[in-house]
Write an enzyme that holds these catalytic residues in place. Sequence first.
Site, PDB file in Angstrom:
ATOM      1  CG  ASN A 189      -8.492 -68.564 -12.888  1.00 49.62           C
ATOM      2  OD1 ASN A 189      -7.874 -67.567 -12.556  1.00 49.62           O
ATOM      3  ND2 ASN A 189      -8.121 -69.776 -12.508  1.00 49.62           N
TER       4      ASN A 189
ATOM      5  CB  VAL B  43     -16.073 -67.154 -15.918  1.00 54.49           C
ATOM      6  CG1 VAL B  43     -15.405 -66.808 -14.597  1.00 54.49           C
ATOM      7  CG2 VAL B  43     -15.958 -65.997 -16.903  1.00 54.49           C
ATOM      8  CB  CYS B  44     -13.354 -72.040 -14.439  1.00 60.31           C
ATOM      9  SG  CYS B  44     -13.185 -73.399 -13.275  1.00 60.31           S
ATOM     10  CB  ILE B  45     -14.320 -67.951 -10.279  1.00 64.93           C
ATOM     11  CG1 ILE B  45     -15.673 -67.371 -10.682  1.00 64.93           C
ATOM     12  CG2 ILE B  45     -13.189 -67.301 -11.056  1.00 64.93           C
ATOM     13  CD1 ILE B  45     -15.814 -65.869 -10.434  1.00 64.93           C
TER      14      ILE B  45
ATOM     15  CG  HIS C 268     -17.179 -74.157  -9.239  1.00 64.60           C
ATOM     16  ND1 HIS C 268     -15.873 -74.290  -8.855  1.00 64.60           N
ATOM     17  CD2 HIS C 268     -17.142 -73.838 -10.554  1.00 64.60           C
ATOM     18  CE1 HIS C 268     -15.084 -74.075  -9.895  1.00 64.60           C
ATOM     19  NE2 HIS C 268     -15.840 -73.792 -10.936  1.00 64.60           N
TER      20      HIS C 268
END
Length: 167
Positions: A82, A89-91, A95
């Site tokens: 992730n 960071v992609c959580i 978003h």
Amino acid sequence: MTDSHAILILKKQLKELARHPVDGFSAGLVDDSNIFEWQVTIIGPPDTLYEGGFFNARLSFPKDYPNSPPTCRFTSEMWHPNVFPDGKVCISILHSAGDDPHGYETAAERWSPVQSVETIMISIISMLSSPNDESPANVDAAKEWREDRDAFKKKVSRIVRKSQEML
């Protein structure tokens, strides 16, 4: 809302974290003259592959915070499904608010102005504990996590050692 509102909220959150530190991370300003750029150090969570590591990251807050989420980018090396190869960071919590155009996340999982630096950091620590390989930011790390756990563990233990040497 003006950025003075964001400044007030960020100053309050910074003061609160200084007064009541939260286990698992420390946070401060990159530069005292810019409340919108924070340096955080995440301590690898116990009983995870990242245990014992010290991972630096930057939180960059938009001028309309808390209406919009900050971005978080590891400045330390990171190998995780992730986390994009560039460290971003992609959580879900980071978003933008509202419905996911791809239909993967519910609006409730995405950003909301009630989030704080503390809730963001706890989510990132939780992400380290349990990777989501269903929607990877780093496809190679996700593939390795699924198909060659030993190789994945080896890479992570190398970055944990490297993070300890950087202290």
